[in-house]
Design a protein around this motif. Structure first.
Motif, PDB file in Angstrom:
ATOM      1  N   ASN A 190      -7.369  -0.142   7.487  1.00 58.91           N
ATOM      2  CA  ASN A 190      -7.441  -1.052   8.637  1.00 58.91           C
ATOM      3  C   ASN A 190      -8.052  -2.418   8.317  1.00 58.91           C
ATOM      4  OD1 ASN A 190      -6.666   1.352   9.710  1.00 58.91           O
ATOM      5  ND2 ASN A 190      -8.517   1.708  10.923  1.00 58.91           N
ATOM      6  N   GLY A 193      -7.277   8.454   0.508  1.00 54.58           N
ATOM      7  CA  GLY A 193      -6.947   9.109   1.765  1.00 54.58           C
ATOM      8  C   GLY A 193      -7.885  10.251   2.083  1.00 54.58           C
ATOM      9  N   HIS A 241      -5.602  -5.115   7.220  1.00 56.13           N
ATOM     10  CA  HIS A 241      -4.422  -5.426   8.042  1.00 56.13           C
ATOM     11  C   HIS A 241      -4.347  -6.908   8.407  1.00 56.13           C
ATOM     12  CE1 HIS A 241      -3.954  -1.038   9.754  1.00 56.13           C
ATOM     13  NE2 HIS A 241      -3.718  -1.117   8.459  1.00 56.13           N
ATOM     14  N   ASP A 282       0.127  -2.077  -4.763  1.00 53.51           N
ATOM     15  CA  ASP A 282      -1.052  -1.243  -4.531  1.00 53.51           C
ATOM     16  C   ASP A 282      -1.946  -1.446  -5.758  1.00 53.51           C
ATOM     17  OD1 ASP A 282      -1.517   1.636  -2.653  1.00 53.51           O
ATOM     18  OD2 ASP A 282      -2.847   1.221  -4.359  1.00 53.51           O
ATOM     19  N   PRO A 283      -3.258  -1.595  -5.544  1.00 52.34           N
ATOM     20  CA  PRO A 283      -4.126  -1.785  -6.715  1.00 52.34           C
ATOM     21  C   PRO A 283      -4.224  -0.545  -7.590  1.00 52.34           C
ATOM     22  CG  PRO A 283      -5.424  -1.663  -4.692  1.00 52.34           C
ATOM     23  CD  PRO A 283      -3.996  -1.662  -4.286  1.00 52.34           C
ATOM     24  N   ARG A 301     -12.645   5.146   6.705  1.00 53.18           N
ATOM     25  CA  ARG A 301     -12.383   5.430   8.117  1.00 53.18           C
ATOM     26  C   ARG A 301     -13.668   5.551   8.945  1.00 53.18           C
ATOM     27  NH1 ARG A 301      -7.653   7.698   5.965  1.00 53.18           N
ATOM     28  NH2 ARG A 301      -5.872   7.360   7.310  1.00 53.18           N
ATOM     29  N   LYS A 357       8.822   9.122  11.902  1.00 58.79           N
ATOM     30  CA  LYS A 357       8.655   7.840  11.198  1.00 58.79           C
ATOM     31  C   LYS A 357      10.019   7.198  10.923  1.00 58.79           C
ATOM     32  CE  LYS A 357       4.868   6.254  10.234  1.00 58.79           C
ATOM     33  NZ  LYS A 357       3.940   5.606  11.207  1.00 58.79           N
ATOM     34  N   THR A 391       3.800   6.386  16.320  1.00 59.86           N
ATOM     35  CA  THR A 391       4.760   7.375  15.851  1.00 59.86           C
ATOM     36  C   THR A 391       5.312   8.282  16.956  1.00 59.86           C
ATOM     37  OG1 THR A 391       3.409   7.355  13.875  1.00 59.86           O
ATOM     38  CG2 THR A 391       5.027   9.103  14.014  1.00 59.86           C
ATOM     39  N   ASN A 420      -0.238   4.904  -7.898  1.00 53.28           N
ATOM     40  CA  ASN A 420       0.479   4.931  -6.617  1.00 53.28           C
ATOM     41  C   ASN A 420       1.775   4.131  -6.675  1.00 53.28           C
ATOM     42  OD1 ASN A 420      -1.633   6.421  -5.733  1.00 53.28           O
ATOM     43  ND2 ASN A 420      -2.536   4.830  -4.434  1.00 53.28           N
ATOM     44  N   SER A 458       0.823  -1.217   0.000  1.00 49.77           N
ATOM     45  CA  SER A 458       0.000   0.000   0.000  1.00 49.77           C
ATOM     46  C   SER A 458       0.854   1.264   0.000  1.00 49.77           C
ATOM     47  CB  SER A 458      -0.980   0.049   1.174  1.00 49.77           C
ATOM     48  OG  SER A 458      -1.830  -1.076   1.131  1.00 49.77           O
ATOM     49  N   GLU A 510       0.789  -0.500  10.230  1.00 50.49           N
ATOM     50  CA  GLU A 510       0.221   0.738  10.769  1.00 50.49           C
ATOM     51  C   GLU A 510      -0.863   0.438  11.815  1.00 50.49           C
ATOM     52  OE1 GLU A 510       0.894   3.700  11.144  1.00 50.49           O
ATOM     53  OE2 GLU A 510       2.663   3.706   9.883  1.00 50.49           O
ATOM     54  N   LYS A 511      -1.091   1.434  12.640  1.00 54.21           N
ATOM     55  CA  LYS A 511      -2.120   1.347  13.660  1.00 54.21           C
ATOM     56  C   LYS A 511      -3.423   1.903  13.128  1.00 54.21           C
ATOM     57  CE  LYS A 511      -3.238   4.886  14.302  1.00 54.21           C
ATOM     58  NZ  LYS A 511      -3.818   5.857  13.287  1.00 54.21           N
ATOM     59  N   TRP A 521      -0.525   7.523   1.874  1.00 52.65           N
ATOM     60  CA  TRP A 521       0.242   8.449   2.707  1.00 52.65           C
ATOM     61  C   TRP A 521       1.279   7.703   3.555  1.00 52.65           C
ATOM     62  CZ3 TRP A 521      -1.993  10.972   7.738  1.00 52.65           C
ATOM     63  CH2 TRP A 521      -1.034  11.829   8.292  1.00 52.65           C
ATOM     64  N   MET A 522       0.824   6.732   4.315  1.00 57.50           N
ATOM     65  CA  MET A 522       1.764   6.039   5.198  1.00 57.50           C
ATOM     66  C   MET A 522       2.774   5.216   4.412  1.00 57.50           C
ATOM     67  SD  MET A 522       1.711   6.819   8.304  1.00 57.50           S
ATOM     68  CE  MET A 522       1.143   8.484   8.062  1.00 57.50           C
ATOM     69  N   GLY A 576       3.042   1.337  13.932  1.00 63.58           N
ATOM     70  CA  GLY A 576       3.136   2.774  13.698  1.00 63.58           C
ATOM     71  C   GLY A 576       2.763   3.661  14.871  1.00 63.58           C
TER      72      GLY A 576
END
Ligand SMILES: NC(=O)c1ccc[n+]([C@@H]2O[C@H](COP(=O)([O-])OP(=O)(O)OC[C@H]3O[C@@H](n4cnc5c(N)ncnc54)[C@H](O)[C@@H]3O)[C@@H](O)[C@H]2O)c1
Length: 390
Positions: A88, A233, A91, A48-49, A181, A343, A137, A53, A15, A108-109, A18-19, A135
């Motif tokens: 998420n 995002g 994951h 990444d699909p 989200r 990071k 951070t 990206n 992926s 990542e969290k 951003w992260m 993550g």
């Protein structure tokens, strides 16, 4: 190890949002900021699909190969460690598959959409005997590492209570799209997972004890948002006539907490708090002193300790070489680090964990711990009673 004494570490990225971009930047920066470790992350393949990206990641960071399928990252013979930077709800599948492929991962969290998913990830990593990174951070921010040292040195006396806030305005606009989200099945909880996972981890890291008992209330202030159009995002587009759909998790949470060992604390978080940009802070009080840190001014810390602690209140200290990894980034006191630098520090702990086989980074187990606190907070909100963190 090669004849030049450098340990090359093949990296796969899953992926490239951003992260994903931040993890990539961190791997490259580790070569420079932690050059004395003689670890050289090599960016092998990115999945990444969204082709734009992966193409951008290849162009900007130099990944050798690209794919739309994360399984190609896990199967790649040159990949020794992976970053999982997906939304998420992906994951669990990605992390369990990584563990089964024997690849340590930096994820990542919040890890997964529930404590049950987080537990599956921990079980898979443990049964494969893998180190992990998460993550979280803020825990290695130089000022936070300094705070940790102060607490361990007894400069605050016995820690009695803390106040932690993660207040942001990133979703304050009601025309902001209802992205993954805000969906229960895809994001899991709202601010409890997205923001307070950081706060729970930071507080447990600094106090050195787990949260055992919570009482919580949550609310959703913006109950409907427009369906997203194209984009990823926070930059998705919203059509003027996009239909409104329900927000399925909380915008706001307040949590009272009791830690094992007796420290007490309060946590508050909003993602729709007008005025609060990244108002992420922690204040810790002890019998002989106190400290206060806020991410919006992350290169400074307010401290009240020593013989005059009761007389003069807080004084401000600016970052310098005494503060964690500060000197790896800046030569002069008072010069600033950025979010991206945090990071780099986080990633450095992960790559060193992989190379040494020792768990030196925030782990999947730490992420599970925060997911269990979030689950207990949701239980408390439902029942109106205190809930044990199981
Ligand atoms: N540590 C932190 O401070 C921090 C900050 C922001 C986000 N995060 C976390 O990072 C994760 C990603 O967030 P983001 O802001 O980078 O999201 P983002 O939307 O910018 O990126 C998500 C990426 O996942 C890709 N993706 C979707 N389906 C995929 C699939 N099947 N296989 C591979 N990739 C796929 C998307 O195309 C996109 O590029 C989330 O878990 C989020 O909570 C952590």
């Amino acid at each position: 190890m090669t004849t030049d004494g450098i340990r090359r570490l093949g990296i796969g990225l899953i992926s490239a949002g951003w992260m994903g971009r931040l993890h990539s930047r961190a791997y490259l920066a580790i070569r420079d900021k932690y050059a004395d470790w003689n670890i050289r992350p090599e960016l092998i393949i990115v999945a990444d699909p969204v082709a734009a990206n992966t193409e951008a990641a290849q162009r900007q960071f130099g990944y050798r190969e690209t794919t739309a399928d994360y399984r190609e990252v896990l199967a790649h013979p040159d990949v020794e460690a992976v970053s999982i930077c997906a939304p998420n709800f992906l994951h669990r599948d990605f992390a369990v598959a990584a563990a089964q492929a024997g690849k340590p991962f930096w994820i990542e969290k919040p890890m997964g959409v529930s404590a049950a998913q987080s537990a599956e990830i921990v079980a898979a990593a443990d049964s494969a005997g893998l180190v992990t990174g998460v993550g979280f951070t803020y825990r290695h921010a130089p000022a936070i590492e300094y705070a940790k040292e102060l607490i361990l040195s007894g400069a605050l006396g016995r820690v009695t209570n803390l106040r932690c806030k993660l207040n942001a305005d990133y979703s304050a606009d009601p025309r902001g799209a209802r992205t993954w989200r805000f969906e229960r099945a895809k994001g899991g909880s709202g601010v409890l997972g997205d923001l307070l996972s950081h706060g729970f981890d930071l507080a447990q890291y600094l106090v050195g004890a787990p949260i055992a008992l919570v009482s919580a209330l949550t609310d959703t202030f913006i109950k409907e948002r427009p369906l997203p159009g194209a984009g990823i995002g926070h930059n998705v587009q919203v059509a003027d006539d996009a239909p409104l759909v329900p927000v399925e998790n909380e915008d706001y949470a307040a949590v009272l907490a009791r830690f094992a060992g007796g420290v007490v604390g309060t946590f508050e978080s909003t993602r729709v708090g007008i005025g609060a940009r990244c108002d992420y802070g922690i204040e810790i009080h002890g019998t002989a002193g106190a400290l206060s840190w806020n991410f919006e001014r992350m290169n400074e810390i307010e401290i009240c300790s020593g013989p005059t602690a009761r007389d003069y209140g807080y004084t401000r200290e600016l970052s310098d070489a005494r503060f964690g990894d500060f000197a790896r980034f800046q030569p002069g006191a008072g010069m600033g680090l950025s979010f991206d630098d945090l990071k780099v520090i986080e990633g450095s702990r992960f790559v060193r964990s992989v190379v040494t086989g020792k768990q030196l980074a925030a782990s999947a187990a730490d992420a599970l711990s925060t997911a269990r606190i979030a689950a207990a907070a949701e239980e408390s909100q439902e029942s109106g009673a205190w809930a044990e963190v199981r």
